[in-house]
Write an enzyme that holds these catalytic residues in place. Structure first.
Site, PDB file in Angstrom:
ATOM      1  N   GLU A 187       0.832  -1.215   0.000  1.00 17.67           N
ATOM      2  CA  GLU A 187       0.000   0.000   0.000  1.00 17.67           C
ATOM      3  C   GLU A 187       0.862   1.258   0.000  1.00 17.67           C
ATOM      4  O   GLU A 187       2.069   1.207   0.268  1.00 17.67           O
ATOM      5  CB  GLU A 187      -0.924   0.000   1.217  1.00 17.67           C
ATOM      6  N   LYS A 226      -3.479  -1.970  14.227  1.00 16.26           N
ATOM      7  CA  LYS A 226      -2.661  -0.909  14.838  1.00 16.26           C
ATOM      8  C   LYS A 226      -3.014  -0.754  16.309  1.00 16.26           C
ATOM      9  O   LYS A 226      -4.183  -0.707  16.674  1.00 16.26           O
ATOM     10  CB  LYS A 226      -2.871   0.405  14.095  1.00 16.26           C
TER      11      LYS A 226
HETATM   12  N1  PSU Z   1      -0.092   0.637   8.561  1.00 16.81           N
HETATM   13  C1  PSU Z   1       0.919   1.426   9.034  1.00 16.81           C
HETATM   14  N2  PSU Z   1       0.764   2.779   8.901  1.00 16.81           N
HETATM   15  C2  PSU Z   1      -0.347   3.351   8.277  1.00 16.81           C
HETATM   16  C3  PSU Z   1      -1.408   2.517   7.794  1.00 16.81           C
HETATM   17  C4  PSU Z   1      -1.220   1.162   7.963  1.00 16.81           C
HETATM   18  O1  PSU Z   1       1.921   0.907   9.579  1.00 16.81           O
HETATM   19  O2  PSU Z   1      -0.405   4.569   8.142  1.00 16.81           O
HETATM   20  C5  PSU Z   1      -2.649   3.116   7.116  1.00 16.81           C
HETATM   21  C6  PSU Z   1      -3.283   2.041   6.236  1.00 16.81           C
HETATM   22  O3  PSU Z   1      -3.333   2.566   4.931  1.00 16.81           O
HETATM   23  C7  PSU Z   1      -4.674   1.815   6.795  1.00 16.81           C
HETATM   24  C8  PSU Z   1      -4.997   3.181   7.295  1.00 16.81           C
HETATM   25  O4  PSU Z   1      -5.586   1.346   5.820  1.00 16.81           O
HETATM   26  O5  PSU Z   1      -3.751   3.559   7.939  1.00 16.81           O
HETATM   27  C9  PSU Z   1      -6.212   3.167   8.220  1.00 16.81           C
HETATM   28  O6  PSU Z   1      -6.790   4.445   8.252  1.00 16.81           O
HETATM   29  P1  PSU Z   1      -8.252   4.677   8.917  1.00 16.81           P
HETATM   30  O7  PSU Z   1      -8.083   4.326  10.356  1.00 16.81           O
HETATM   31  O8  PSU Z   1      -8.568   6.124   8.686  1.00 16.81           O
HETATM   32  O9  PSU Z   1      -9.201   3.770   8.179  1.00 16.81           O
END
Ligand code: PSU
Ligand code: MN
Length: 320
Positions: A33, A179
């Site tokens: 990604e 996360k």
């Molecule tokens: N993994 C990481 N750092 C990130 C992300 C994932 O180590 O920044 C990103 C991914 O793209 C994931 C997003 O889909 O954060 C999630 O964002 P939200 O909580 O707004 O859906």
């Protein structure tokens, strides 16, 4: 009645020639990604990680396909100049399932989150995707939060669309756990309700993202990558429609001690609330605040776990 969608997402793909060649000849390919490049890590670390993740996929014998958006197209496999742009440009759009059409129609430069990367992967025929951590249920999504100043914040209902995508798109996502800035137990509950297998490899505990431990048992676990590949092949062959979440812990040498991670996350989450940060800006904001509070040690862990996930995904892709 609607006309059936002809081509759909596939009409928007621009697949790099090496990736296309690998897909045609049945060589393993791993999607990566781009939101973690544009929004997840600071420059220049983000650019180093983007390159190192691709290299790790190659060392495992697979072809990397980093995914991003530009000129109304989903790019599958990026050249070096585009990686640099994603790492350095201001205002790169963070693109997920709900914002995909908007970003394509506006022809902006966009970074794909887990959901948008899964969509592009599935359309391109890529079965395995590596990231750092998935989005999930944010703290306060389902309960009223009482702020220190006495303000009552109603449930935010902030649940990442990553979970929805895992429920409806059959792509294998390799990560280091949800996360740790999330309500991890709540995230597991939603994944279970939505029919997504969550599988820890080599441990019976759910990996804790910045740290190896989370204190939460893994819903499912397997001893090694061969067993993980077996489970994944079985899941995909059943045609259940959903993805699979494979969780591998951050390498020991680079982990953030769990107590330090938890303290920084608690503080960063409270700071975000106080600063009124909500919606798609929340995850990048909290990750950056945690980095400040840990003097960059969270970034070291985040870097190592992304590269490790890419390596593992490369090995898995060869047998899935
Ligand atoms: N993994 C990481 N750092 C990130 C992300 C994932 O180590 O920044 C990103 C991914 O793209 C994931 C997003 O889909 O954060 C999630 O964002 P939200 O909580 O707004 O859906
Ligand atoms: Mn959200």
């Amino acid at each position: 009645m609607h006309e059936p969608v002809v081509g759909g997402l596939r009409d928007r793909l621009v697949i790099d020639s090496e990736v296309a060649d690998a897909l045609r000849t049945g060589r393993p390919v791993v999607a990566l990604e781009s939101t973690l490049i544009s929004h997840g890590l600071p420059y220049p670390r983000n650019l180093e990680v983007a390159g190192a993740a691709e290299a790790a996929v190659r060392e495992s014998g697979a072809v990397p396909a980093t995914i991003a958006i530009r000129d109304g197209r989903l790019l599958v496999g990026l050249d070096a100049a585009t990686l640099v742009e994603l790492a350095t440009a201001r205002g790169v759009r963070k693109v997920a399932r709900p914002t995909l059409a908007g970003a394509l129609a506006a022809r902006v430069l966009g970074a794909t989150t887990v959901s948008a990367t899964m969509l592009a992967s599935a359309a391109a025929g890529i079965r395995v995707f590596a990231t750092g951590g998935i989005g999930g249920v944010h703290p306060g999504a389902f309960e009223t939060v009482l702020a220190p100043d006495g303000t009552r914040h109603p449930p935010s209902l902030d649940v990442s669309v990553d979970l929805e995508e895992l429920a409806r798109t059959p792509v294998v996502v390799v990560c280091a756990g949800p996360k740790a800035i999330l309500d991890v137990a709540g995230t597991l509950e939603v994944l279970e309700s939505r029919g997504v297998p969550v599988v820890a490899v080599g441990t019976d505990e759910l990996p804790g993202f910045f740290s190896r431990a989370s204190g939460i048992p893994a819903p499912q676990h397997v001893a090694d990558l061969a067993a993980a590949a077996d489970l994944v092949r079985t899941h995909l062959a059943l045609g259940l429609g959903s993805g699979v979440l494979i969780c591998v812990p951050v390498p020991m040498a680079d982990e953030l001690p769990r107590a330090e991670a938890l303290a920084a996350i608690a503080r960063a989450t409270a700071d975000a609330e106080e600063a009124g940060i909500h919606g798609p800006a929340l995850t990048p904001w909290v990750l950056q605040r945690v980095a400040e509070l840990t003097d960059g040690r969270s970034i070291r862990a985040n870097t190592a776990l992304i590269i490790n996930d890419a390596r593992v995904a490369g090995l898995l892709a060869a047998t899935v």
